[in-house]
Design an enzyme around this catalytic site. Structure first.
Site, PDB file in Angstrom:
ATOM      1  N   ARG A  84       0.801  -1.215   0.000  1.00 25.06           N
ATOM      2  CA  ARG A  84       0.000   0.000   0.000  1.00 25.06           C
ATOM      3  C   ARG A  84       0.841   1.277   0.000  1.00 25.06           C
ATOM      4  O   ARG A  84       0.502   2.254  -0.655  1.00 25.06           O
ATOM      5  CB  ARG A  84      -0.936  -0.112   1.196  1.00 25.06           C
ATOM      6  CG  ARG A  84      -1.115   1.070   2.038  1.00 25.06           C
ATOM      7  CD  ARG A  84      -2.108   0.760   3.116  1.00 25.06           C
ATOM      8  NE  ARG A  84      -1.471   0.027   4.205  1.00 25.06           N
ATOM      9  CZ  ARG A  84      -1.991  -0.995   4.837  1.00 25.06           C
ATOM     10  NH1 ARG A  84      -3.147  -1.459   4.464  1.00 25.06           N
ATOM     11  NH2 ARG A  84      -1.370  -1.575   5.814  1.00 25.06           N
ATOM     12  N   CYS A 140      -6.084   3.626   2.237  1.00 23.84           N
ATOM     13  CA  CYS A 140      -7.405   3.814   2.813  1.00 23.84           C
ATOM     14  C   CYS A 140      -8.457   3.951   1.729  1.00 23.84           C
ATOM     15  O   CYS A 140      -8.213   4.566   0.701  1.00 23.84           O
ATOM     16  CB  CYS A 140      -7.408   5.079   3.661  1.00 23.84           C
ATOM     17  SG  CYS A 140      -6.815   4.819   5.310  1.00 23.84           S
ATOM     18  N   ARG A 149      -8.437   8.184  -5.013  1.00 21.54           N
ATOM     19  CA  ARG A 149      -6.995   8.279  -4.815  1.00 21.54           C
ATOM     20  C   ARG A 149      -6.202   7.980  -6.085  1.00 21.54           C
ATOM     21  O   ARG A 149      -5.390   7.053  -6.146  1.00 21.54           O
ATOM     22  CB  ARG A 149      -6.537   7.360  -3.683  1.00 21.54           C
ATOM     23  CG  ARG A 149      -7.153   7.750  -2.368  1.00 21.54           C
ATOM     24  CD  ARG A 149      -6.356   7.289  -1.203  1.00 21.54           C
ATOM     25  NE  ARG A 149      -5.689   8.385  -0.552  1.00 21.54           N
ATOM     26  CZ  ARG A 149      -5.123   8.300   0.629  1.00 21.54           C
ATOM     27  NH1 ARG A 149      -5.110   7.185   1.280  1.00 21.54           N
ATOM     28  NH2 ARG A 149      -4.532   9.333   1.166  1.00 21.54           N
ATOM     29  N   PRO A 150      -6.409   8.773  -7.130  1.00 21.42           N
ATOM     30  CA  PRO A 150      -5.648   8.564  -8.364  1.00 21.42           C
ATOM     31  C   PRO A 150      -4.187   8.973  -8.175  1.00 21.42           C
ATOM     32  O   PRO A 150      -3.846   9.617  -7.177  1.00 21.42           O
ATOM     33  CB  PRO A 150      -6.334   9.499  -9.358  1.00 21.42           C
ATOM     34  CG  PRO A 150      -6.987  10.544  -8.526  1.00 21.42           C
ATOM     35  CD  PRO A 150      -7.286   9.930  -7.192  1.00 21.42           C
ATOM     36  N   ILE A 151      -3.316   8.581  -9.125  1.00 21.35           N
ATOM     37  CA  ILE A 151      -1.911   8.996  -9.027  1.00 21.35           C
ATOM     38  C   ILE A 151      -1.465   9.711 -10.304  1.00 21.35           C
ATOM     39  O   ILE A 151      -0.281   9.788 -10.598  1.00 21.35           O
ATOM     40  CB  ILE A 151      -0.968   7.808  -8.718  1.00 21.35           C
ATOM     41  CG1 ILE A 151      -1.141   6.682  -9.737  1.00 21.35           C
ATOM     42  CG2 ILE A 151      -1.187   7.293  -7.316  1.00 21.35           C
ATOM     43  CD1 ILE A 151      -0.013   5.670  -9.685  1.00 21.35           C
ATOM     44  N   ASP A 152      -2.456  10.205 -11.061  1.00 19.98           N
ATOM     45  CA  ASP A 152      -2.139  10.884 -12.331  1.00 19.98           C
ATOM     46  C   ASP A 152      -1.180  12.063 -12.130  1.00 19.98           C
ATOM     47  O   ASP A 152      -0.282  12.293 -12.948  1.00 19.98           O
ATOM     48  CB  ASP A 152      -3.431  11.356 -13.009  1.00 19.98           C
ATOM     49  CG  ASP A 152      -4.292  12.212 -12.087  1.00 19.98           C
ATOM     50  OD1 ASP A 152      -4.447  11.837 -10.906  1.00 19.98           O
ATOM     51  OD2 ASP A 152      -4.792  13.265 -12.523  1.00 19.98           O
ATOM     52  N   LEU A 153      -1.342  12.812 -11.042  1.00 17.63           N
ATOM     53  CA  LEU A 153      -0.479  13.982 -10.809  1.00 17.63           C
ATOM     54  C   LEU A 153       0.971  13.550 -10.614  1.00 17.63           C
ATOM     55  O   LEU A 153       1.893  14.196 -11.121  1.00 17.63           O
ATOM     56  CB  LEU A 153      -0.943  14.754  -9.565  1.00 17.63           C
ATOM     57  CG  LEU A 153      -2.361  15.320  -9.601  1.00 17.63           C
ATOM     58  CD1 LEU A 153      -2.735  15.867  -8.230  1.00 17.63           C
ATOM     59  CD2 LEU A 153      -2.459  16.415 -10.637  1.00 17.63           C
ATOM     60  N   ILE A 178     -11.656  17.484   0.162  1.00 13.32           N
ATOM     61  CA  ILE A 178     -10.417  16.859  -0.334  1.00 13.32           C
ATOM     62  C   ILE A 178     -10.687  15.487  -0.960  1.00 13.32           C
ATOM     63  O   ILE A 178     -10.314  15.233  -2.104  1.00 13.32           O
ATOM     64  CB  ILE A 178      -9.356  16.728   0.788  1.00 13.32           C
ATOM     65  CG1 ILE A 178      -9.158  18.070   1.522  1.00 13.32           C
ATOM     66  CG2 ILE A 178      -8.035  16.194   0.230  1.00 13.32           C
ATOM     67  CD1 ILE A 178      -8.476  19.164   0.731  1.00 13.32           C
TER      68      ILE A 178
HETATM   69  C1  UD1 Z   1      -1.818  12.569   2.121  1.00 11.90           C
HETATM   70  C2  UD1 Z   1      -1.876  11.928   3.481  1.00 11.90           C
HETATM   71  C3  UD1 Z   1      -3.324  11.763   3.934  1.00 11.90           C
HETATM   72  C4  UD1 Z   1      -4.061  13.082   3.864  1.00 11.90           C
HETATM   73  C5  UD1 Z   1      -3.891  13.724   2.490  1.00 11.90           C
HETATM   74  C6  UD1 Z   1      -4.481  15.112   2.415  1.00 11.90           C
HETATM   75  C7  UD1 Z   1       0.090  10.523   3.595  1.00 11.90           C
HETATM   76  C8  UD1 Z   1       0.655   9.146   3.616  1.00 11.90           C
HETATM   77  N1  UD1 Z   1      -1.228  10.626   3.427  1.00 11.90           N
HETATM   78  O1  UD1 Z   1      -2.443  11.677   1.204  1.00 11.90           O
HETATM   79  O2  UD1 Z   1      -3.313  11.273   5.268  1.00 11.90           O
HETATM   80  O3  UD1 Z   1      -5.427  12.853   4.085  1.00 11.90           O
HETATM   81  O4  UD1 Z   1      -2.495  13.822   2.155  1.00 11.90           O
HETATM   82  O5  UD1 Z   1      -3.906  15.941   3.362  1.00 11.90           O
HETATM   83  O6  UD1 Z   1       0.796  11.495   3.770  1.00 11.90           O
HETATM   84  N2  UD1 Z   1      -5.158  13.630  -6.322  1.00 11.90           N
HETATM   85  C9  UD1 Z   1      -5.338  13.462  -7.677  1.00 11.90           C
HETATM   86  N3  UD1 Z   1      -4.339  12.886  -8.404  1.00 11.90           N
HETATM   87  C10 UD1 Z   1      -3.155  12.493  -7.844  1.00 11.90           C
HETATM   88  C11 UD1 Z   1      -2.967  12.691  -6.459  1.00 11.90           C
HETATM   89  C12 UD1 Z   1      -3.995  13.253  -5.720  1.00 11.90           C
HETATM   90  O7  UD1 Z   1      -6.382  13.789  -8.221  1.00 11.90           O
HETATM   91  O8  UD1 Z   1      -2.280  12.002  -8.565  1.00 11.90           O
HETATM   92  C13 UD1 Z   1      -6.228  14.241  -5.517  1.00 11.90           C
HETATM   93  C14 UD1 Z   1      -6.788  13.267  -4.469  1.00 11.90           C
HETATM   94  O9  UD1 Z   1      -7.778  12.446  -5.008  1.00 11.90           O
HETATM   95  C15 UD1 Z   1      -7.326  14.230  -3.449  1.00 11.90           C
HETATM   96  C16 UD1 Z   1      -6.353  15.411  -3.510  1.00 11.90           C
HETATM   97  O10 UD1 Z   1      -5.681  15.278  -4.748  1.00 11.90           O
HETATM   98  O11 UD1 Z   1      -8.605  14.668  -3.836  1.00 11.90           O
HETATM   99  C17 UD1 Z   1      -5.349  15.471  -2.388  1.00 11.90           C
HETATM  100  O12 UD1 Z   1      -4.682  14.239  -2.287  1.00 11.90           O
HETATM  101  P1  UD1 Z   1      -3.166  14.135  -1.785  1.00 11.90           P
HETATM  102  O13 UD1 Z   1      -2.771  15.433  -1.177  1.00 11.90           O
HETATM  103  O14 UD1 Z   1      -2.336  13.602  -2.906  1.00 11.90           O
HETATM  104  O15 UD1 Z   1      -3.251  13.043  -0.652  1.00 11.90           O
HETATM  105  P2  UD1 Z   1      -2.236  11.880  -0.365  1.00 11.90           P
HETATM  106  O16 UD1 Z   1      -0.842  12.328  -0.625  1.00 11.90           O
HETATM  107  O17 UD1 Z   1      -2.719  10.628  -1.005  1.00 11.90           O
END
Ligand code: UD1
Length: 417
Positions: free
Chosen positions: A92, A116, A121-125, A327
């Site tokens: 994870r 979680c 939780r996409p990773i496109d960014l 968020i």
């Molecule tokens: C981290 C924290 C998590 C916290 C979150 C927001 C860790 C291990 N986890 O999660 O506890 O709740 O920050 O403060 O540090 N998004 C995209 N594309 C992406 C990446 C994100 O669309 O490639 C979106 C997500 O769906 C979400 C937003 O961006 O809506 C913020 O997510 P992000 O800040 O990336 O959260 P995490 O890093 O996963």
């Protein structure tokens, strides 16, 4: 199967020490992988997410020891040629390693990350930013391979200030040729911690704490000894608990500076807060005031990780509260569980929950479905009359070292078994 049992309905009194931060230590562990040396990480929490990351690092060839709260990572001799990423697949926390693996080895294969269940939780960014640094990504079912001959510095504008994407780009940028500029970088305290760790190891980063980070790559990195700051979300969880139950607690080491929005909400609910160098002292008010409207935001706004704990408290506040989650789109999973305990909560659209305060909650069997929601059910259990049984404590163990120990320090009647 294990469950947390709570006999609730009594006020909390006492003090407990706040553990090191999960979200800070995980990227620091990833960063240690890039350093051909030994790093010592103090105040490392003993939680399952850290154990998973330890396994990942060991699988890649790092020598890792975790004695008490001291974690040592020796990444001098990793398996550079065999690191196809098989070890990473399915883990994870693997996404945290993406930038570091590319920085150290130039290639990694990963499954799409789990974590979680709080939305897509996409990773496109992450992937788009790394592409701009020269990384080529081959997608295949359920995962992808990322490869780069030489990481190149770039100007990267993040359309959303994602914490994880900022961390991955930072790590890659430290190893890249030239300068990288991250615009709209996340400003969460965990980013600052990662920058401080990298700087202490020899990296050159400017703009720390702001939304534009400038990284000069390819500075020689060396081992260091680093102390993880206390966990602002764990501290916030316990703070919410005493607001819910009534009482007076002291949270040793709670990072008040990082908790401003949470402390402000606590005062709006009726709590009295005293901040000192040693920690945060909270006296619950006699009455719990509802919050007409509160929304989750990026730092320094009210954190999404505190949204479920807040919801538990507001179930017995006087009046109607509205929480908007901005968020993550699916972070109201505890709603049905709290309703089983007698809470009056309705969803309004996808993003809002309307909470009509009731006089009391009643203990029953509930099921944790994710980390912070699970902790929020423990809060509700402390508030409720009778016995509450929280199933699936493994979710809570991802981020809380020993939640029962901490609550017992605060006078709760709670055990796992
Ligand atoms: C981290 C924290 C998590 C916290 C979150 C927001 C860790 C291990 N986890 O999660 O506890 O709740 O920050 O403060 O540090 N998004 C995209 N594309 C992406 C990446 C994100 O669309 O490639 C979106 C997500 O769906 C979400 C937003 O961006 O809506 C913020 O997510 P992000 O800040 O990336 O959260 P995490 O890093 O996963």
């Amino acid at each position: 199967m294990d469950a947390i049992h709570i006999r609730g309905g009594k006020a909390l009194f006492g003090e407990t020490k706040i553990q090191g931060s999960k979200n800070a230590v995980l990227p620091v562990m990833a960063a240690a992988l890039m350093i051909k040396d030994v790093c010592i990480i103090e105040n490392c929490p003993r939680i399952s997410d850290v154990y998973h990351m330890q396994q990942l690092l060991t699988g890649i060839g790092c020598r890792v020891t975790h004695i008490g709260h001291t974690l040592t990572i020796d990444a001098r001799n990793i398996f550079e040629d065999t690191m196809s990423g098989d070890n990473v697949t399915g883990m994870r926390s693997s996404i945290t390693l993406l930038g570091a693996m590319l920085g150290r080895v130039g290639e990694v294969t990963m499954a799409y990350p789990g974590g979680c269940v709080i939305g897509e939780r996409p990773i496109d960014l992450h992937l788009n930013a790394l592409r701009r640094m020269g990384v080529v990504i081959y997608e295949k079912d359920g995962g992808f391979t990322a490869r780069v001959k030489e990481l190149e510095g770039a100007v990267i504008h993040l359309p959303v200030s994602s914490v994880g994407a900022t961390e991955n780009v930072l790590l890659a940028a430290v190893m890249a040729k030239g300068v990288t500029v991250i615009q709209n970088a996340a400003k969460e305290p965990e980013i600052i911690t990662l920058c401080e760790f990298l700087r202490q190891s020899g990296a050159v980063i400017e703009g720390i704490g702001g939304s534009v980070l400038i990284i000069q790559g390819r500075h020689e990195l060396h081992g260091t000894c680093f102390t993880v700051p206390a966990d602002r979300i764990v501290a916030g969880t316990y703070l919410m608990s005493v607001l819910g139950t009534g009482g007076h607690i002291f949270l040793e080491d709670a990072p008040a500076e990082q908790m401003r929005s949470v402390l402000q909400i606590a005062e709006e609910i009726g709590g009295e807060i005293h901040i000192s160098r040693e920690g945060v002292d909270i006296i619950a008010g006699e009455h719990k005031r509802a919050l007409p409207y509160v929304k989750t935001e990026v730092y320094p706004g009210f954190p999404t990780d505190m949204q479920s704990p807040l919801m538990s408290v507001l179930t017995t506040a006087e009046g109607i509260s509205i929480i908007e989650e901005t968020i993550f789109e699916d972070r109201f999973r505890i709603l049905e569980q709290l309703k089983k305990m007698g809470a009056g909560i309705e969803r309004k659209g996808k993003r809002q929950a309307v909470i009509s305060g009731v006089d009391f909650l009643l203990g029953c069997e509930v099921t944790a479905q994710e980390l912070r929601g699970g902790a929020a059910l423990v809060i509700a259990g402390c508030m409720a009359f009778g016995e509450t049984v929280v199933r699936n404590p493994c979710f809570i163990e991802r981020g809380y070292e020993d939640i029962c120990r901490d609550y017992r320090n605060l006078g709760a009647d709670i055990y796992i078994g």
